[in-house]
Design a protein around this motif. Structure first.
Motif, short mmCIF file in Angstrom:
data_model
loop_
_atom_site.label_atom_id
_atom_site.label_comp_id
_atom_site.label_asym_id
_atom_site.label_seq_id
_atom_site.Cartn_x
_atom_site.Cartn_y
_atom_site.Cartn_z
N GLU A 188 0.83 -1.20 0.00
CA GLU A 188 0.00 0.00 0.00
C GLU A 188 0.87 1.26 0.00
N GLU B 90 2.56 1.56 -3.45
CA GLU B 90 1.64 2.06 -4.47
C GLU B 90 1.37 3.54 -4.30
N CYS B 91 1.27 4.01 -3.07
CA CYS B 91 1.05 5.43 -2.80
C CYS B 91 2.22 6.26 -3.30
N ALA C 226 4.41 5.35 -5.63
CA ALA C 226 4.44 5.25 -7.09
C ALA C 226 3.41 6.19 -7.72
N ASP C 227 2.19 6.22 -7.16
CA ASP C 227 1.16 7.13 -7.68
C ASP C 227 1.57 8.58 -7.52
N SER C 228 2.19 8.91 -6.40
CA SER C 228 2.66 10.28 -6.18
C SER C 228 3.72 10.66 -7.20
N ARG C 229 4.62 9.75 -7.49
CA ARG C 229 5.66 10.03 -8.48
C ARG C 229 5.05 10.25 -9.87
N LYS C 230 4.04 9.47 -10.22
CA LYS C 230 3.35 9.66 -11.52
C LYS C 230 2.73 11.05 -11.56
N TYR C 231 2.08 11.45 -10.47
CA TYR C 231 1.44 12.74 -10.42
C TYR C 231 2.46 13.86 -10.57
#
Length: 148
Positions: free
Chosen positions: A115, A118-119, A121-126
């Protein structure tokens, strides 16, 4: 085979009886073996409770004695885990090609949970999306418009 489940699906599966869970697991194992052949399937075996139970279902309940258990021997785990893994037949032990220190240096320190990972990784994408959408010229023009 579809591997995506909603949270509702997961809660429903958790509430199933043990016999139903075993029946569903047997079905999925047999699907994998039918799709990839017994030579094309292996169990990633950590020696933990989950992989041990799954290994039991694969070998004793389904009868697939030749499916190998693959254990990754990393220096950060308890030696008892490797000793326990070695009690199983058809065990493949893999050793990493690079050290744990090299993994941390190259990829960063491992996360504490999926979890959290994933958080991050999502932040890096953003952040990458924001980086692409804004540059210094665009920012300066926007600022000029505000004060003009």
């Amino acid at each position: 085979m579809e591997n995506k489940h909603t949270m509702s699906d997961l809660y429903q599966m958790q509430s199933m009886s043990l016999n139903d869970k075993i029946r569903m697991t047997k079905y999925r194992i047999k699907e994998w073996v039918n799709t990839y052949g017994e030579d094309g399937v292996y169990l990633s075996f950590s020696s933990g409770k989950d992989s041990t139970v799954l290994g039991h279902i694969i070998r004793e309940v389904c009868g697939y004695k030749n499916i190998p258990f693959v254990f990754v021997d990393v220096p950060t785990q308890y030696p008892e885990l490797k000793q326990f893994a070695q009690t199983f037949d058809n065990l493949v032990i893999l050793k990493p090609k690079i050290s744990f220190a090299e993994v941390c240096e190259k990829y960063g320190f491992p996360m504490f949970s999926k979890e959290i990972s994933e958080c991050v990784a999502d932040s890096r994408k953003y952040i990458r999306i924001l980086d692409r959408q804004t540059d210094r010229q665009t920012d300066r023009q926007g600022f000029r418009l505000l004060i003009a």
